[in-house]
Design a protein around this motif. Structure first.
Motif, short mmCIF file in Angstrom:
data_model
loop_
_atom_site.label_atom_id
_atom_site.label_comp_id
_atom_site.label_asym_id
_atom_site.label_seq_id
_atom_site.Cartn_x
_atom_site.Cartn_y
_atom_site.Cartn_z
N GLN A 262 0.80 -1.23 0.00
CA GLN A 262 0.00 0.00 0.00
C GLN A 262 0.83 1.28 0.00
O GLN A 262 0.27 2.38 -0.02
N LYS A 263 2.15 1.13 0.02
CA LYS A 263 3.03 2.29 -0.03
C LYS A 263 4.18 2.00 -0.97
O LYS A 263 4.70 0.88 -1.00
N ILE A 264 4.61 2.99 -1.74
CA ILE A 264 5.77 2.85 -2.61
C ILE A 264 7.02 3.15 -1.79
O ILE A 264 7.10 4.22 -1.16
N PRO A 265 8.00 2.25 -1.76
CA PRO A 265 9.19 2.51 -0.94
C PRO A 265 10.00 3.66 -1.50
O PRO A 265 9.98 3.92 -2.72
N PRO A 266 10.73 4.35 -0.65
CA PRO A 266 11.48 5.52 -1.12
C PRO A 266 12.71 5.17 -1.96
O PRO A 266 13.18 6.00 -2.74
N HIS A 267 13.22 3.95 -1.83
CA HIS A 267 14.49 3.63 -2.49
C HIS A 267 14.33 3.08 -3.90
O HIS A 267 15.28 3.08 -4.68
N LYS A 268 13.10 2.63 -4.26
CA LYS A 268 12.96 1.92 -5.53
C LYS A 268 11.48 1.75 -5.87
O LYS A 268 10.67 1.46 -4.99
N ASN A 269 11.14 1.92 -7.16
CA ASN A 269 9.75 1.67 -7.55
C ASN A 269 9.59 0.37 -8.35
O ASN A 269 8.50 0.06 -8.81
N TYR A 270 10.67 -0.38 -8.52
CA TYR A 270 10.68 -1.68 -9.18
C TYR A 270 10.15 -1.61 -10.61
O TYR A 270 9.59 -2.58 -11.12
N SER A 271 10.35 -0.48 -11.24
CA SER A 271 9.88 -0.26 -12.62
C SER A 271 8.38 -0.48 -12.74
O SER A 271 7.88 -0.91 -13.80
N ALA A 272 7.66 -0.21 -11.66
CA ALA A 272 6.20 -0.33 -11.69
C ALA A 272 5.62 0.68 -12.68
O ALA A 272 6.10 1.81 -12.78
N SER A 273 4.61 0.28 -13.41
CA SER A 273 3.99 1.17 -14.39
C SER A 273 3.36 2.36 -13.68
O SER A 273 3.03 2.31 -12.49
N SER A 274 3.17 3.42 -14.43
CA SER A 274 2.56 4.63 -13.86
C SER A 274 1.14 4.35 -13.39
O SER A 274 0.68 4.90 -12.38
N GLU A 275 0.43 3.45 -14.10
CA GLU A 275 -0.93 3.10 -13.71
C GLU A 275 -0.94 2.39 -12.35
O GLU A 275 -1.79 2.68 -11.49
N GLN A 277 1.39 2.58 -9.98
CA GLN A 277 1.79 3.53 -8.94
C GLN A 277 0.63 4.46 -8.58
O GLN A 277 0.43 4.79 -7.41
N ALA A 278 -0.14 4.84 -9.58
CA ALA A 278 -1.29 5.72 -9.33
C ALA A 278 -2.33 5.01 -8.46
O ALA A 278 -2.93 5.61 -7.55
N GLN A 279 -2.55 3.72 -8.70
CA GLN A 279 -3.51 2.96 -7.91
C GLN A 279 -3.04 2.79 -6.47
O GLN A 279 -3.85 2.81 -5.53
N ILE A 280 -1.74 2.63 -6.27
CA ILE A 280 -1.20 2.53 -4.91
C ILE A 280 -1.43 3.84 -4.16
O ILE A 280 -1.90 3.85 -3.01
N LYS A 281 -1.12 4.94 -4.80
CA LYS A 281 -1.29 6.25 -4.16
C LYS A 281 -2.76 6.55 -3.87
O LYS A 281 -3.08 7.26 -2.91
N ALA A 282 -3.64 5.98 -4.70
CA ALA A 282 -5.08 6.20 -4.49
C ALA A 282 -5.66 5.24 -3.45
O ALA A 282 -6.85 5.34 -3.11
N GLY A 283 -4.84 4.30 -2.96
CA GLY A 283 -5.31 3.34 -1.95
C GLY A 283 -6.18 2.23 -2.51
O GLY A 283 -7.03 1.68 -1.79
N ASN A 284 -5.96 1.89 -3.77
CA ASN A 284 -6.80 0.88 -4.43
C ASN A 284 -6.07 -0.45 -4.65
O ASN A 284 -6.32 -1.14 -5.65
N THR A 285 -5.19 -0.81 -3.77
CA THR A 285 -4.36 -1.99 -4.02
C THR A 285 -5.15 -3.30 -4.01
O THR A 285 -4.70 -4.30 -4.58
N TRP A 286 -6.31 -3.32 -3.35
CA TRP A 286 -7.12 -4.54 -3.31
C TRP A 286 -8.14 -4.60 -4.45
O TRP A 286 -8.88 -5.58 -4.56
N ALA A 287 -8.17 -3.59 -5.30
CA ALA A 287 -9.14 -3.56 -6.40
C ALA A 287 -8.75 -4.58 -7.47
O ALA A 287 -7.56 -4.71 -7.80
N PRO A 288 -9.71 -5.32 -8.03
CA PRO A 288 -9.40 -6.28 -9.10
C PRO A 288 -8.69 -5.63 -10.29
O PRO A 288 -7.81 -6.25 -10.91
#
Length: 497
Positions: A262-275, A277-288
């Motif tokens: 539910q949080k992006i670590p400060p040291h690395k984003n693991y090349s996660a897509s922008s979409e 990362q946006a869902q993590i910041k919006a608190g939607n990590t459990w959304a299908p």
């Protein structure tokens, strides 16, 4: 008394195995009180679940999820500040809180599950050989192998994965040995167990061959009659019944993994897509919808990571990797960590080395050679078989062993001796089957000499285990004591002076 023992023999053997296995694996498993090998990675990953931090890794998440759950449940480090673990992928000494941490919680799942896995091993061998004494004896090979013990007593993945592998094998054997034919629900449960093993490490995909075993027994009459219509009709139901639960189990584990991040670590984003990362910041990590995006990102990360792993370089100074062709001979050992002290001019060193029990590993190799010879003699030279059931079980487990080794030999990245632990399990079961096949008449006649010889072999396994136990449990050794245990030059054991 004798009738009581005879009636409850299997239960008594299981109790004995639990006691011995628990003593070997659980005693002091929190030591060494320091990180070694991949614990630096896995403890960092497990802590991220506890803190709700997203991460990606080359291995599927089930092993680290269990470590996190255990650490949270035991609460041994509840008063420690471990936030630095979530800001790195590799925990170092300078990330440790004051006073260090307890490793009991992180190491508990692997240790306990490996200790319990002996129950499945007993069931597998008993059901295939129909001999509880043989099953008890060869369970000793699982309990008293130094390489299995050192890896299981750690915050690493092997002990967890081997538990699920043996569970899947036991269930497949149970399905086959039941009088009634396999049901679709049994295919499904087998798929779940295989899915759990794959959700720890993907090399468990070799267990897909268990579906072939069950299907072969299920449709043996149609296979002999070469009834393609019946075979294809059954395949149309059994393949989805087994594969869909396997895939759903694998994906369900990843769903939990993604939801907890539910949080992006400060040291690395693991090349996660922008979409993502946006869902993590919006608190939607459990959304299908987030799961679909994140699953693609995780699989892409796993693939890219595998492509970036260097190849084996035996000329490189300090290379810990080894060629798979040499693993049956236990090449090469790895010095995970060491510490030393000097008293009155004598140096005492605590080694924590990955060293095999050579009696176990060499016996497994002999068993594989004998079983391959048996298969060749039957199918090439048409020699008679004295026990069809044992022969086909030997074909099954020697086939699993050979299939794994052939697959692993295709991998170009550097690999390590502990990658042999999976086929080692197949080999131990195969060895028990080969022994039962060779000494079939003697075992049926309850030959005292045969059981005495088997007891001597097991005693030899136990004795050699304790010879190398200082490497497994980090007991102090002098240089002279070290050299006594340096049996083979190709092990490349290195003394610390």
């Amino acid at each position: 008394m004798r009738s009581f023992v005879k009636h409850h023999l299997n239960r008594l053997y299981l109790l004995l195995l639990l006691i011995v296995s628990g003593a070997v694996y659980l005693t002091g498993y929190g030591q060494p009180n320091a990180l070694f090998w991949d614990e630096n990675y896995h403890i960092s990953s497990a802590e991220k679940y506890i803190e709700g931090v997203m991460y990606m890794e080359p291995h599927p998440p089930l092993g680290k999820l269990l470590m996190a759950a255990s650490e949270k449940l035991l609460g041994a480090n509840a008063d420690k500040d471990k936030t630095k673990f979530t800001r790195t992928d590799y925990v170092r000494d300078n990330h440790m809180p004051d006073g260090g941490i307890s490793y009991y919680g992180f190491r508990l799942p692997s240790t306990v599950l490996m200790a319990l896995s002996v129950l499945f091993m007993f069931g597998i061998i008993r059901r295939t050989t129909h001999n509880s004494h043989v099953a008890l004896a060869f369970c000793g090979f699982l309990i008293f192998d130094n390489a299995l013990v050192i890896h299981a007593r750690s915050a690493m993945l092997e002990g967890i994965q081997l538990f699920f592998i043996l569970a899947a094998i036991y269930y497949a054997v149970r399905i086959v040995t039941l009088e009634k034919g396999p049901k679709l629900t049994q295919y499904a449960l087998l798929g779940v167990l295989i899915g759990l093993a794959v959700a720890v490490k993907v090399n468990a995909l070799v267990l897909l061959l268990l579906f072939v075993l069950v299907y072969g027994v299920d449709q043996w009459q149609a296979i002999k009659a070469f009834d393609l219509v019946a075979l294809l009709k059954r395949l149309a139901t059994t393949v989805p019944a087994g594969v869909i639960p396997l895939a759903l189990t694998f994906l369900a584990i990843f769903y939990i993994h993604i939801g907890l991040g539910q949080k992006i670590p400060p040291h690395k984003n693991y090349s996660a897509s922008s979409e993502y990362q946006a869902q993590i910041k919006a608190g939607n990590t459990w959304a299908p919808s987030t799961f679909v995006i994140a699953m693609q990102d995780n699989l892409k990360y796993m693939s890219n990571y595998a492509d970036g792993v260097p190849r084996l370089d035996v000329c490189k100074d300090g290379e810990n990797g080894s060629a798979a062709i040499g693993w049956p001979l236990a090449t090469k050992t790895i010095n995970y960590r060491w510490s030393k002290r000097t008293l009155d001019g004598t140096t005492y060193v605590r080694y924590h080395n990955l060293v095999a029990n050579p009696v176990v590993w060499f016996s497994v190799l002999v068993g594989v050679i004998l079983s391959i010879g048996l298969v060749i003699s039957r199918f090439i030279y048409n020699n008679p078989v004295k026990d069809n059931a044992l022969f086909y079980w030997i074909c099954t487990f020697s086939g699993l062993y050979v299939s794994y080794m052939i697959a692993i030999l295709q991998i170009e990245r550097v690999m390590y001796m502990y990658h042999y632990l999976v086929p080692l399990l197949f080999g131990i079961i195969n060895l028990a089957l080969v022994f039962s096949y060779i000494f079939r008449e003697q075992l049926m006649a309850s030959s005292r000499h045969t059981y005495i010889n088997l007891t001597v072999l097991v005693a030899f396994v136990v004795g050699v285990f304790f010879v190398f136990a200082p490497f497994t449990y980090s007991w102090e050794l002098t240089e002279a004591q070290f050299e006594i245990r340096n049996w083979f030059a190709y092990w490349k054991l290195q003394v610390v002076r």
